[in-house]
Design an enzyme around this catalytic site. Sequence first.
Site, PDB file in Angstrom:
ATOM      1  N   CYS A   2       0.821  -1.203   0.000  1.00 58.08           N
ATOM      2  CA  CYS A   2       0.000   0.000   0.000  1.00 58.08           C
ATOM      3  C   CYS A   2       0.859   1.258   0.000  1.00 58.08           C
ATOM      4  O   CYS A   2       1.978   1.266   0.497  1.00 58.08           O
ATOM      5  CB  CYS A   2      -0.902   0.012   1.227  1.00 58.08           C
ATOM      6  SG  CYS A   2      -1.968  -1.426   1.370  1.00 58.08           S
ATOM      7  N   ARG A  28       4.349   0.740  -6.451  1.00 55.33           N
ATOM      8  CA  ARG A  28       4.271  -0.217  -5.356  1.00 55.33           C
ATOM      9  C   ARG A  28       3.242  -1.316  -5.626  1.00 55.33           C
ATOM     10  O   ARG A  28       3.234  -2.345  -4.947  1.00 55.33           O
ATOM     11  CB  ARG A  28       3.906   0.513  -4.059  1.00 55.33           C
ATOM     12  CG  ARG A  28       4.916   1.581  -3.668  1.00 55.33           C
ATOM     13  CD  ARG A  28       4.432   2.406  -2.501  1.00 55.33           C
ATOM     14  NE  ARG A  28       4.446   1.671  -1.260  1.00 55.33           N
ATOM     15  CZ  ARG A  28       5.496   1.616  -0.445  1.00 55.33           C
ATOM     16  NH1 ARG A  28       6.605   2.239  -0.755  1.00 55.33           N
ATOM     17  NH2 ARG A  28       5.438   0.941   0.680  1.00 55.33           N
ATOM     18  N   TRP A  76      -3.137  -2.327  -1.826  1.00 52.77           N
ATOM     19  CA  TRP A  76      -2.880  -3.650  -2.389  1.00 52.77           C
ATOM     20  C   TRP A  76      -3.626  -4.632  -1.493  1.00 52.77           C
ATOM     21  O   TRP A  76      -3.262  -4.835  -0.341  1.00 52.77           O
ATOM     22  CB  TRP A  76      -1.391  -3.942  -2.372  1.00 52.77           C
ATOM     23  CG  TRP A  76      -0.976  -5.090  -3.241  1.00 52.77           C
ATOM     24  CD1 TRP A  76      -1.749  -6.056  -3.796  1.00 52.77           C
ATOM     25  CD2 TRP A  76       0.360  -5.389  -3.665  1.00 52.77           C
ATOM     26  NE1 TRP A  76      -1.006  -6.932  -4.528  1.00 52.77           N
ATOM     27  CE2 TRP A  76       0.289  -6.554  -4.457  1.00 52.77           C
ATOM     28  CE3 TRP A  76       1.591  -4.795  -3.434  1.00 52.77           C
ATOM     29  CZ2 TRP A  76       1.430  -7.131  -5.036  1.00 52.77           C
ATOM     30  CZ3 TRP A  76       2.710  -5.376  -4.010  1.00 52.77           C
ATOM     31  CH2 TRP A  76       2.626  -6.522  -4.803  1.00 52.77           C
ATOM     32  N   ASN A 100      -0.967   0.824   6.116  1.00 53.47           N
ATOM     33  CA  ASN A 100      -0.098  -0.046   5.342  1.00 53.47           C
ATOM     34  C   ASN A 100       0.438  -1.097   6.301  1.00 53.47           C
ATOM     35  O   ASN A 100       1.115  -0.760   7.264  1.00 53.47           O
ATOM     36  CB  ASN A 100       1.051   0.782   4.741  1.00 53.47           C
ATOM     37  CG  ASN A 100       1.885  -0.015   3.779  1.00 53.47           C
ATOM     38  OD1 ASN A 100       1.519  -1.115   3.389  1.00 53.47           O
ATOM     39  ND2 ASN A 100       3.028   0.525   3.400  1.00 53.47           N
ATOM     40  N   GLY A 101       0.127  -2.367   6.090  1.00 53.31           N
ATOM     41  CA  GLY A 101       0.602  -3.405   6.977  1.00 53.31           C
ATOM     42  C   GLY A 101      -0.484  -4.406   7.296  1.00 53.31           C
ATOM     43  O   GLY A 101      -1.456  -4.560   6.541  1.00 53.31           O
ATOM     44  N   GLU A 482      21.431 -20.666   1.731  1.00 49.42           N
ATOM     45  CA  GLU A 482      21.060 -19.310   1.322  1.00 49.42           C
ATOM     46  C   GLU A 482      21.978 -18.277   1.971  1.00 49.42           C
ATOM     47  O   GLU A 482      22.374 -17.295   1.324  1.00 49.42           O
ATOM     48  CB  GLU A 482      19.599 -19.048   1.692  1.00 49.42           C
ATOM     49  CG  GLU A 482      19.143 -17.597   1.555  1.00 49.42           C
ATOM     50  CD  GLU A 482      19.229 -17.028   0.144  1.00 49.42           C
ATOM     51  OE1 GLU A 482      19.023 -15.803   0.009  1.00 49.42           O
ATOM     52  OE2 GLU A 482      19.493 -17.788  -0.809  1.00 49.42           O
ATOM     53  N   LYS A 486      24.290 -15.605  -0.081  1.00 48.23           N
ATOM     54  CA  LYS A 486      24.228 -14.157   0.105  1.00 48.23           C
ATOM     55  C   LYS A 486      25.618 -13.583   0.390  1.00 48.23           C
ATOM     56  O   LYS A 486      25.975 -12.526  -0.115  1.00 48.23           O
ATOM     57  CB  LYS A 486      23.285 -13.803   1.262  1.00 48.23           C
ATOM     58  CG  LYS A 486      21.823 -13.849   0.905  1.00 48.23           C
ATOM     59  CD  LYS A 486      21.448 -12.721  -0.032  1.00 48.23           C
ATOM     60  CE  LYS A 486      20.116 -13.001  -0.710  1.00 48.23           C
ATOM     61  NZ  LYS A 486      20.213 -13.998  -1.782  1.00 48.23           N
ATOM     62  N   GLU A 489      27.609 -13.599  -2.852  1.00 44.73           N
ATOM     63  CA  GLU A 489      27.100 -12.605  -3.798  1.00 44.73           C
ATOM     64  C   GLU A 489      27.562 -11.195  -3.460  1.00 44.73           C
ATOM     65  O   GLU A 489      27.949 -10.429  -4.348  1.00 44.73           O
ATOM     66  CB  GLU A 489      25.559 -12.619  -3.806  1.00 44.73           C
ATOM     67  CG  GLU A 489      24.926 -13.801  -4.496  1.00 44.73           C
ATOM     68  CD  GLU A 489      23.414 -13.733  -4.430  1.00 44.73           C
ATOM     69  OE1 GLU A 489      22.769 -13.987  -5.454  1.00 44.73           O
ATOM     70  OE2 GLU A 489      22.877 -13.432  -3.340  1.00 44.73           O
ATOM     71  N   HIS A 505      31.717 -35.904   6.954  1.00 45.86           N
ATOM     72  CA  HIS A 505      31.922 -36.548   5.664  1.00 45.86           C
ATOM     73  C   HIS A 505      32.757 -35.689   4.720  1.00 45.86           C
ATOM     74  O   HIS A 505      32.646 -35.823   3.498  1.00 45.86           O
ATOM     75  CB  HIS A 505      30.573 -36.898   5.036  1.00 45.86           C
ATOM     76  CG  HIS A 505      29.800 -37.901   5.818  1.00 45.86           C
ATOM     77  ND1 HIS A 505      29.995 -39.255   5.707  1.00 45.86           N
ATOM     78  CD2 HIS A 505      28.836 -37.733   6.767  1.00 45.86           C
ATOM     79  CE1 HIS A 505      29.188 -39.890   6.537  1.00 45.86           C
ATOM     80  NE2 HIS A 505      28.467 -38.987   7.190  1.00 45.86           N
ATOM     81  N   LYS A 605      19.682  -8.955 -12.004  1.00 47.92           N
ATOM     82  CA  LYS A 605      18.477  -9.204 -11.215  1.00 47.92           C
ATOM     83  C   LYS A 605      17.667 -10.357 -11.782  1.00 47.92           C
ATOM     84  O   LYS A 605      17.175 -11.208 -11.052  1.00 47.92           O
ATOM     85  CB  LYS A 605      17.620  -7.937 -11.173  1.00 47.92           C
ATOM     86  CG  LYS A 605      16.423  -8.055 -10.235  1.00 47.92           C
ATOM     87  CD  LYS A 605      16.867  -8.219  -8.796  1.00 47.92           C
ATOM     88  CE  LYS A 605      15.694  -8.357  -7.855  1.00 47.92           C
ATOM     89  NZ  LYS A 605      16.118  -8.751  -6.512  1.00 47.92           N
TER      90      LYS A 605
END
Length: 610
Positions: A2, A28, A76, A100-101, A482, A486, A489, A505, A605
Amino acid sequence: MCGIIGVISQKDNVVPQLLAGLRLLEYRGYDSAGLATLDSNGSIKRLRSAGKISALAERLEAEPLSGSTGLGHTRWATHGAATEINAHPLATPTVAVIHNGIIENFQELKTELTNRGHQFESQTDTEVIVRLMSQKLSEGLEPLAATQEVLERLEGAFALVFLLAGRPDILIGARRGSPLAIGYGQGRMCLGSDALAVGPLSDRIAYLDDDDWVVLTAEGATIRDRSGQEVIRKTTALDPLVNVSLGKSGFRHFMQKEIREQPQVIGDTLGALLDPQKGRLTLDLPYPLHETPRLNLVACGTSYYAAQVGRHWLETLARIPCDLEVASEFRYRQPVLTPGGTSLFVSQSGETADTLAALRFCRAEGQKTISLVNVPGSSIEREAEIKLLTKAGPEFGVASTKTFTAQLIILAALAVILGAQKGLINAQEEIRLTRLLLEAPALMAEALSRDAEIQILAKNLIAPARDVLYLGRGTSYALALEGALKLKELSYIHAEGYAAGELKHGPIALVDENTPVIFLAPSDSYFPKTASNLEEIRARGGQVIFIGDAVGAEKIKGPLAGQLLLPPADPLINPLIYAVAAQLLAYHTAVFKGTDVDQPRNLAKSVTVE
């Protein structure tokens, strides 16, 4: 997400400014829009419209609004469909609000207010805010006292602005988890979701901290913290022509901003699947997905690790057999696909070439197909039969953050929905699991509050390292992968993630006094085994960094190179909380090393070539 804009002026009609601000917030994503002002008698007047801002503009031509104080909102849809009755501002005769939230305890508040005689009109969680504020004002509280009492009752992540009948001299705003900016102009003040909204009306900007609230007049702003004490927040000059920080909400990098947006993103994404009346998650499926004999999860990069966590949830909660596939490898080995099976394709952009090619292969083989993307209208979404959409909004940082956790919340919700449809989760347990997912935004916001501690770990232990190991079990194994990705990257440090049980192992050969070993170890059923692996590293002189909770820390005896304690949570939502820590650790390491955080070398991206 929102979009919020509020303007208070000494003399101008603010409606054109509000409408212009809404247009700047269109990026948005939204499905309805609305405005509210105070007329010459101090009464609240509003116009709302489903669809685009152009539809609202047409209504304004036919039904003009005016006033020197007003609100604007792009919504939204989360709680409740994208209809005019659910559009913001929501209002009673005494107060209007834009929000918003997501309000996690709205059902509890709604029951309480209904028992007091309030009649709800919308299907939104936001309506409890406006009615609770109205209740406090009707009890004789002054606006500031009423605001503080209302904010103390709200649970979840939010940014909101109040417009009060008969008070054209003030606007009141507040934030927790969701950004809210103050714009300082000449003869006017404004509030907005970000600098894009308030920039054209302002020459200076300030950002509220979590749990701040602010009273605006046309001449200035008084900011208070959660206790009600006045505080000062830094203001920054805005260049009216060129301002490279526009869109970053005062953060140094887009990635930092996007990490901070995650509590709201999770609330928005989950809210779109929530039936607020029943307290359960719903998904409109064109066929009985819970009956599929096998589910292939196909993705690349960070989306692959989200799918790895999703496989754990889907097999545990819904007992659906799952295969996890790297999209770039999948179709080249001539995979054997189960007749009548389903394949789910996870991609932030919806344009990942390998994933799209895999989708087309599966369709040609007669598989049912599901897309999980962040970009509506993208190729993968268009070509899949079932479309799951995350509500992360635009993500400008190349290294995915908020899109990753948004994918996680969709996959968790899907597992709960399918488990309930299969009869494996009874109604009581379904509601319990849904409530756990609704708790995630607040717990993620708490993890974000550990930022200063994470900076110290990044500076002292990670940034000087040449190699770093991440270890975890269960869903934390995927988070270890992950986290290592990160770090690679962003900082260009060699990092690897392993299942902690695989330590003996081979990977244990890499351990020495110069190698940080990061254990992602929440207090779950895997913890005793993970703790044993930690002791094996410590016995060999490794730099052990424990990321867990206070319960686990009590069981770890002896010295550690570093420790980060996160809020305790149910294992279902631990991946969302620990993802925040892994992201911040990589981010701050990259900042200390001076790399290009938002545009790391050699990365794009959206990967649109195979």
